[in-house]
Design a protein around this motif. Structure first.
Motif, PDB file in Angstrom:
ATOM      1  N   GLY A   1      23.948  31.669  58.049  1.00  0.00           N
ATOM      2  CA  GLY A   1      23.123  32.716  58.202  1.00  0.00           C
ATOM      3  C   GLY A   1      21.684  32.928  57.673  1.00  0.00           C
ATOM      4  O   GLY A   1      20.998  33.800  57.211  1.00  0.00           O
ATOM      5  N   ILE A   2      21.297  31.630  57.099  1.00  0.00           N
ATOM      6  CA  ILE A   2      19.919  31.502  56.439  1.00  0.00           C
ATOM      7  C   ILE A   2      18.674  31.427  57.437  1.00  0.00           C
ATOM      8  O   ILE A   2      18.812  30.791  58.426  1.00  0.00           O
ATOM      9  CB  ILE A   2      19.938  30.166  55.519  1.00  0.00           C
ATOM     10  CG1 ILE A   2      20.984  30.185  54.788  1.00  0.00           C
ATOM     11  CG2 ILE A   2      18.782  30.134  54.934  1.00  0.00           C
ATOM     12  CD1 ILE A   2      21.343  28.973  53.958  1.00  0.00           C
ATOM     13  N   GLU A   3      17.781  32.058  56.937  1.00  0.00           N
ATOM     14  CA  GLU A   3      16.592  31.971  57.950  1.00  0.00           C
ATOM     15  C   GLU A   3      16.014  30.566  58.237  1.00  0.00           C
ATOM     16  O   GLU A   3      16.010  29.831  57.074  1.00  0.00           O
ATOM     17  CB  GLU A   3      15.588  33.085  57.227  1.00  0.00           C
ATOM     18  CG  GLU A   3      14.260  32.965  58.281  1.00  0.00           C
ATOM     19  CD  GLU A   3      13.067  33.624  57.725  1.00  0.00           C
ATOM     20  OE1 GLU A   3      11.940  34.059  58.445  1.00  0.00           O
ATOM     21  OE2 GLU A   3      13.147  34.196  56.441  1.00  0.00           O
ATOM     22  N   PRO A   4      16.038  30.106  59.467  1.00  0.00           N
ATOM     23  CA  PRO A   4      15.735  28.825  59.698  1.00  0.00           C
ATOM     24  C   PRO A   4      14.575  28.411  58.950  1.00  0.00           C
ATOM     25  O   PRO A   4      13.267  29.074  59.157  1.00  0.00           O
ATOM     26  CB  PRO A   4      15.385  28.646  60.973  1.00  0.00           C
ATOM     27  CG  PRO A   4      16.519  29.665  61.668  1.00  0.00           C
ATOM     28  CD  PRO A   4      16.338  30.848  60.609  1.00  0.00           C
ATOM     29  N   VAL A   5      14.357  27.327  58.129  1.00  0.00           N
ATOM     30  CA  VAL A   5      13.181  26.944  57.218  1.00  0.00           C
ATOM     31  C   VAL A   5      13.336  25.301  57.303  1.00  0.00           C
ATOM     32  O   VAL A   5      14.074  24.766  57.529  1.00  0.00           O
ATOM     33  CB  VAL A   5      13.215  27.411  55.887  1.00  0.00           C
ATOM     34  CG1 VAL A   5      13.185  28.883  55.523  1.00  0.00           C
ATOM     35  CG2 VAL A   5      14.491  26.941  55.175  1.00  0.00           C
ATOM     36  N   HIS A   6      11.910  25.065  56.984  1.00  0.00           N
ATOM     37  CA  HIS A   6      11.397  23.670  56.519  1.00  0.00           C
ATOM     38  C   HIS A   6      10.955  23.658  55.219  1.00  0.00           C
ATOM     39  O   HIS A   6      10.505  24.470  54.753  1.00  0.00           O
ATOM     40  CB  HIS A   6      10.030  23.151  57.674  1.00  0.00           C
ATOM     41  CG  HIS A   6      10.565  22.628  59.164  1.00  0.00           C
ATOM     42  ND1 HIS A   6      11.676  21.999  59.304  1.00  0.00           N
ATOM     43  CD2 HIS A   6      10.362  23.436  60.348  1.00  0.00           C
ATOM     44  CE1 HIS A   6      11.920  21.899  60.574  1.00  0.00           C
ATOM     45  NE2 HIS A   6      11.210  23.013  61.369  1.00  0.00           N
ATOM     46  N   PHE A   7      10.998  22.438  54.791  1.00  0.00           N
ATOM     47  CA  PHE A   7      10.732  22.144  53.282  1.00  0.00           C
ATOM     48  C   PHE A   7      11.461  23.000  52.562  1.00  0.00           C
ATOM     49  O   PHE A   7      12.571  23.519  52.924  1.00  0.00           O
ATOM     50  CB  PHE A   7       9.147  22.467  53.088  1.00  0.00           C
ATOM     51  CG  PHE A   7       8.126  21.732  54.032  1.00  0.00           C
ATOM     52  CD1 PHE A   7       7.998  20.823  53.996  1.00  0.00           C
ATOM     53  CD2 PHE A   7       7.640  22.462  54.872  1.00  0.00           C
ATOM     54  CE1 PHE A   7       7.313  19.533  54.686  1.00  0.00           C
ATOM     55  CE2 PHE A   7       6.577  21.866  55.920  1.00  0.00           C
ATOM     56  CZ  PHE A   7       6.560  20.380  55.620  1.00  0.00           C
ATOM     57  N   GLY A   8      11.250  22.697  51.192  1.00  0.00           N
ATOM     58  CA  GLY A   8      12.184  23.384  50.147  1.00  0.00           C
ATOM     59  C   GLY A   8      13.285  22.476  49.970  1.00  0.00           C
ATOM     60  O   GLY A   8      13.395  21.364  50.481  1.00  0.00           O
ATOM     61  N   ILE A   9      14.501  23.102  49.331  1.00  0.00           N
ATOM     62  CA  ILE A   9      15.584  22.401  49.197  1.00  0.00           C
ATOM     63  C   ILE A   9      16.182  21.954  50.538  1.00  0.00           C
ATOM     64  O   ILE A   9      16.844  21.130  50.966  1.00  0.00           O
ATOM     65  CB  ILE A   9      16.748  23.190  48.399  1.00  0.00           C
ATOM     66  CG1 ILE A   9      16.032  23.220  46.884  1.00  0.00           C
ATOM     67  CG2 ILE A   9      17.839  22.382  48.398  1.00  0.00           C
ATOM     68  CD1 ILE A   9      15.562  21.986  46.204  1.00  0.00           C
ATOM     69  N   PRO A  10      16.417  23.095  51.467  1.00  0.00           N
ATOM     70  CA  PRO A  10      16.968  22.802  52.998  1.00  0.00           C
ATOM     71  C   PRO A  10      16.243  21.696  53.548  1.00  0.00           C
ATOM     72  O   PRO A  10      16.813  20.962  54.189  1.00  0.00           O
ATOM     73  CB  PRO A  10      17.022  24.280  53.581  1.00  0.00           C
ATOM     74  CG  PRO A  10      16.674  25.281  52.479  1.00  0.00           C
ATOM     75  CD  PRO A  10      16.045  24.613  51.422  1.00  0.00           C
ATOM     76  N   GLY A  11      15.229  21.652  53.342  1.00  0.00           N
ATOM     77  CA  GLY A  11      14.084  20.607  54.202  1.00  0.00           C
ATOM     78  C   GLY A  11      14.552  19.230  53.404  1.00  0.00           C
ATOM     79  O   GLY A  11      14.652  18.289  54.277  1.00  0.00           O
ATOM     80  N   ILE A  12      14.847  19.153  51.995  1.00  0.00           N
ATOM     81  CA  ILE A  12      15.218  17.935  51.631  1.00  0.00           C
ATOM     82  C   ILE A  12      16.490  17.522  52.118  1.00  0.00           C
ATOM     83  O   ILE A  12      16.772  16.182  52.272  1.00  0.00           O
ATOM     84  CB  ILE A  12      15.387  17.998  49.910  1.00  0.00           C
ATOM     85  CG1 ILE A  12      13.973  18.383  49.325  1.00  0.00           C
ATOM     86  CG2 ILE A  12      15.980  16.720  49.397  1.00  0.00           C
ATOM     87  CD1 ILE A  12      13.818  18.557  47.772  1.00  0.00           C
ATOM     88  N   LEU A  13      17.428  18.398  52.123  1.00  0.00           N
ATOM     89  CA  LEU A  13      18.734  17.920  52.699  1.00  0.00           C
ATOM     90  C   LEU A  13      18.766  17.650  54.340  1.00  0.00           C
ATOM     91  O   LEU A  13      19.592  16.740  54.698  1.00  0.00           O
ATOM     92  CB  LEU A  13      19.774  19.148  52.475  1.00  0.00           C
ATOM     93  CG  LEU A  13      20.128  19.448  51.171  1.00  0.00           C
ATOM     94  CD1 LEU A  13      20.850  20.648  50.993  1.00  0.00           C
ATOM     95  CD2 LEU A  13      20.939  18.201  50.410  1.00  0.00           C
ATOM     96  N   ALA A  14      17.818  18.371  54.979  1.00  0.00           N
ATOM     97  CA  ALA A  14      17.658  17.947  56.365  1.00  0.00           C
ATOM     98  C   ALA A  14      17.167  16.484  56.693  1.00  0.00           C
ATOM     99  O   ALA A  14      17.542  15.836  57.439  1.00  0.00           O
ATOM    100  CB  ALA A  14      16.949  19.077  57.190  1.00  0.00           C
TER     101      ALA A  14
END
Length: 492
Positions: free
Chosen positions: A217-230
């Motif tokens: 349920g996280i707002e889809p994002v690029h960069f940041g920690i989610p971006g590193i994992l992606a």
């Protein structure tokens, strides 16, 4: 398995830790570092792409240790398909085999696209001839055709030639690090971890959003920690090949000592090289300017060093060529084994009378890979390769735990420490990286696996040599059982 323990079918135990490390570095370094840095830094991670490589390397290390035990459990050289068939049963073997078709076939297509991009840079070819914008990509078609031809002839690059090409490949990486360090501008590292941006601002659709963000349920994002994992889930492709090291367990002098040292050693060296290259490239050129087909060469063009860019392109072409050939032959080996077991038509495994190679499979694989490389963008191919590889290692990690319970009697030259903790960690880490791949990649993967199950239950299940009542021509099968697609028939 019985025939594999006879003296004439045993492989000599002559590999040391150093041999494994050299072999590992040789097969791991390829298109991943030459291409994916320029793809993921501007899209997902920024300069923090270095962290993505470290995360992917750790997951690879956990998975590789599980793979090493899986490989050493069955005393025969081969792929995860071979091991799973002998230990976990036919249906699991089919799942892994079908998944390996995705990994190796698309992997070869990805590498061919990367090869073509550097060829275009080296020769300044028109955009319609070679490179990411070329549809069809004639450069990719050319290298796949050459490797297919070599595969049919049964030509093996001599160890001396292979060694030279590997040395060129490593030399190019070191050239980038050493020369590029003089052109680093520390301002390009700011921000090192770009702040997360909603995908709406970057123009990306929900289909390109990591599945984990949608599930949580996280707002889809690029960069940041989610971006590193992606990014880690995609640059995982840069490590493809480390599993091949694990398949040599039968030939290692002291598997329990040398296998973990060789696997971890090669992964540490490659991770260090990847981190240094990423640091240098994102320091030379701001990450927003790296969305190109040949990022290493492009960085030196930007700083006014075209001669270095040409050297890098030439070295990348030499080094990547061997990777295309290895992946293509690996694909042939898996399909050959599946055909020999009756899961695919056994006629596919027909061996050429002169060259001693499964030429029908080799030609067929070459045609399919050439078409994929010619028309499908590199980014989509690399995502599918990553999810296929991660799924294979997820199954292998769980398989280690299952075999410890169901077949404790099997000989294990190498044993994973801290079972079941380490295999569980490997499985969870692989699954987590899979969840960080885009939604559209998951959809394509699900369709591919569904197609595999349809083929299995319509054809493979009923024609397998394991089915009671199925007439299996043992004499005909012997033609294939002693054959190694890498070397020709009945070669020790």
């Amino acid at each position: 398995m019985a025939e594999t323990i006879e003296p004439e079918h045993r492989l000599k135990k002559n590999l040391s830790t150093l041999d494994l490390i050299i072999f590992g570095v040789a097969v791991i370094i390829g298109t991943g570092i030459f291409v994916l840095t320029g793809r993921q830094a501007p899209v997902n991670a920024g300069p923090a792409i270095v962290i993505s490589f470290v995360v992917a390397g750790i997951v690879c290390g956990l998975a590789a240790l599980c793979y090493a035990e899986f490989a050493s459990t069955v005393p025969v050289a081969g792929s995860a398909y071979t091991y799973s068939y002998a230990t976990l049963g036919e249906i699991v073997a089919w799942i892994i085999g079908w998944d390996l078709v995705l990994e190796l076939g698309l992997g070869a297509a990805v590498v061919a696209r990367g090869w073509s991009a550097y060829l275009a840079n080296l020769l300044s070819l028109p955009a319609w001839v070679a490179g990411e914008k070329a549809i069809p990509d004639f450069g990719a078609i050319f290298i796949v055709a050459v490797c297919t031809f070599l595969g049919v002839l049964g030509t093996k690059l001599s160890s001396r030639v292979s060694g030279v090409l590997v040395a060129i490949k490593v030399a190019v990486v070191l050239l980038v690090i050493v020369v590029g360090a003089f052109f680093i501008k520390f301002a390009n590292y700011k921000p090192f971890i770009p702040p997360a941006e909603p995908t709406a601002q970057t123009g990306a659709s929900v289909w390109h959003t990591p599945l984990s963000q949608l599930l949580l349920g996280i707002e889809p994002v690029h960069f940041g920690i989610p971006g590193i994992l992606a990014a880690a889930a995609i640059v995982f492709f840069a490590y493809i090949g480390f599993d091949i090291v694990a398949t040599t367990a039968e030939e290692v002098r002291n598997p329990q000592r040398d296998m973990p040292r060789g696997i971890i050693g090669s992964l540490v060296i490659c991770t260090l090289l990847y981190v240094l290259v990423s640091l240098v490239i994102t320091g030379m050129v701001h990450y927003t300017q790296l969305a190109v087909d040949a990022p290493l060469a492009h960085a030196f063009d930007v700083v006014g060093q075209p001669w270095v860019a040409k050297l890098i392109s030439l070295g990348a072409i030499c080094g990547i060529t061997t990777v295309v050939l290895v992946l293509l032959l690996g694909q042939v080996r898996v399909l050959f084994a599946m055909s020999r077991d009756g899961l695919l038509p056994i006629g596919m495994a027909k061996v050429h009378r002169t060259y001693g190679t499964p030429y029908l499979i080799t030609i067929g694989v070459g045609v399919v890979i050439a078409l994929l490389a010619a028309f499908i963008p590199l980014e989509k191919l690399s995502e599918l390769v990553s999810i296929g590889t991660l799924f294979a290692f997820f199954v292998v990690a769980l398989g280690v735990i299952v075999l410890r319970k169901t077949r404790p009697d099997l000989p294990r030259p190498f044993r994973v420490p801290w079972v079941p903790v380490l295999p569980i960690l490997a499985a969870l880490a692989s699954l987590w990286l899979m969840l960080n791949l885009p939604v559209d990649t998951w959809v394509r993967f699900a369709v591919w696996m569904l197609l595999g199950f349809i083929i299995y239950f319509i054809y493979s299940y009923h024609h397998s040599r394991e089915r009671p009542g199925i007439r299996y021509d043992r004499e005909h099968a012997k033609t294939y059982e002693g054959t190694d697609p890498y070397k020709g028939p009945n070669v020790e």
